[in-house]
Scaffold this motif. Sequence first.
Motif, short mmCIF file in Angstrom:
data_model
loop_
_atom_site.label_atom_id
_atom_site.label_comp_id
_atom_site.label_asym_id
_atom_site.label_seq_id
_atom_site.Cartn_x
_atom_site.Cartn_y
_atom_site.Cartn_z
N ALA A 49 -62.99 88.75 35.58
CA ALA A 49 -61.85 88.77 36.39
C ALA A 49 -62.34 89.31 37.59
O ALA A 49 -63.57 89.34 37.84
N VAL A 50 -61.36 88.66 38.97
CA VAL A 50 -62.20 89.16 40.03
C VAL A 50 -62.77 90.29 40.16
O VAL A 50 -61.22 91.55 40.31
N PRO A 51 -63.72 90.83 40.89
CA PRO A 51 -64.70 91.70 41.43
C PRO A 51 -63.77 92.45 42.45
O PRO A 51 -62.36 91.50 43.14
N THR A 52 -63.50 94.42 43.00
CA THR A 52 -62.05 94.31 43.27
C THR A 52 -63.58 94.63 44.64
O THR A 52 -62.33 94.16 45.46
N ALA A 53 -64.33 94.06 45.04
CA ALA A 53 -64.67 94.00 46.65
C ALA A 53 -65.93 93.29 45.64
O ALA A 53 -67.34 93.70 46.35
N PRO A 54 -65.88 91.86 46.11
CA PRO A 54 -67.27 90.79 45.44
C PRO A 54 -67.89 90.88 47.20
O PRO A 54 -67.31 90.97 48.28
N THR A 55 -68.77 90.41 47.29
CA THR A 55 -69.70 90.16 48.59
C THR A 55 -70.00 88.89 47.76
O THR A 55 -70.22 88.18 47.77
N GLU A 56 -70.39 87.91 49.08
CA GLU A 56 -70.90 86.56 49.58
C GLU A 56 -72.42 86.49 49.17
O GLU A 56 -72.76 85.90 48.06
N GLU A 57 -73.29 87.49 48.87
CA GLU A 57 -74.77 87.64 48.71
C GLU A 57 -74.28 87.76 47.30
O GLU A 57 -75.16 86.89 46.35
N GLY A 58 -73.52 88.57 46.70
CA GLY A 58 -74.04 88.57 45.52
C GLY A 58 -72.53 87.70 43.88
O GLY A 58 -73.01 87.99 43.43
N ASP A 59 -72.07 87.38 44.58
CA ASP A 59 -70.59 86.72 43.73
C ASP A 59 -70.36 85.01 44.91
O ASP A 59 -69.53 85.25 44.16
N GLU A 60 -71.20 84.57 45.42
CA GLU A 60 -70.54 83.14 46.07
C GLU A 60 -70.63 82.42 43.97
O GLU A 60 -71.72 82.70 43.70
N ILE A 166 -60.32 86.85 50.24
CA ILE A 166 -61.51 86.79 49.31
C ILE A 166 -60.98 85.75 48.57
O ILE A 166 -59.26 84.80 48.61
N LEU A 167 -61.92 84.63 48.15
CA LEU A 167 -61.09 83.26 48.51
C LEU A 167 -61.10 82.41 47.07
O LEU A 167 -62.50 82.40 46.84
#
Length: 225
Positions: A49-60, A166-167
């Motif tokens: 599932a799409v995380p609530t607050a994804p980050t570029e460092e952790g979720d790219e 979020i893309l």
Amino acid sequence: MRRLFLPLFFGIVGTAILLKLGFWQVDRLAWKEAELARIDAKIVDAPVAVPTAPTEEGDEYLPVVTTGRTETPELHVLASSKQTGAIYRIVTAFETAEGRRLLLDRGWVKPEAKNAERSPVTATIVGNLLWPNERNKYTPENDVSGNTWFARDIADMSAILNTEPILIVQRDKIDVAPEITPMPVTSTGIPNDHLQYAVTWFGLALVWIGMTLYYLRRMRTREKV
């Protein structure tokens, strides 16, 4: 012998520096290949599932799955394909079943289909989170009024489409939108030139050694004369 010391010294030091740079690039090559392998494995991992607050460092590159509905209007991003030439990426807002509004890169169409009418689609989307880095000093400014974008600038796109920044880049084709071809995330665009750099430094080291030996030989010849 004292006359030969200085050129010999610079020859040894210069060779050592060039070899060190070459071996450093070899180490970087091993690191980059391991990083690309990690990214490739992550891209095709099981979607979550799409995380609530994804980050570029952790979720790219994180694989995600979500169900919802595409919306209009579309944003058209000029791109290119080796097989097709000029193409346009189709980016829309995607409202999930949970009520979130996200950016969705649905894939690409040929230029003649850019302005074709496309109805909203309800579907389950599998894709990857991406923070594109497509802008440099040569990238033109986006023609927002003409709806021609030259980079997927997430902040600007999310402001226009009223979404979270979020893309999701769609991975699989969906039957209800056959005219759009997905352009999934891959690691092929990530540069890996370390082998080329290593060969260059090692080549320069050989040239430096050759020049040093040539110079020393000429000096010895002159002394004998």
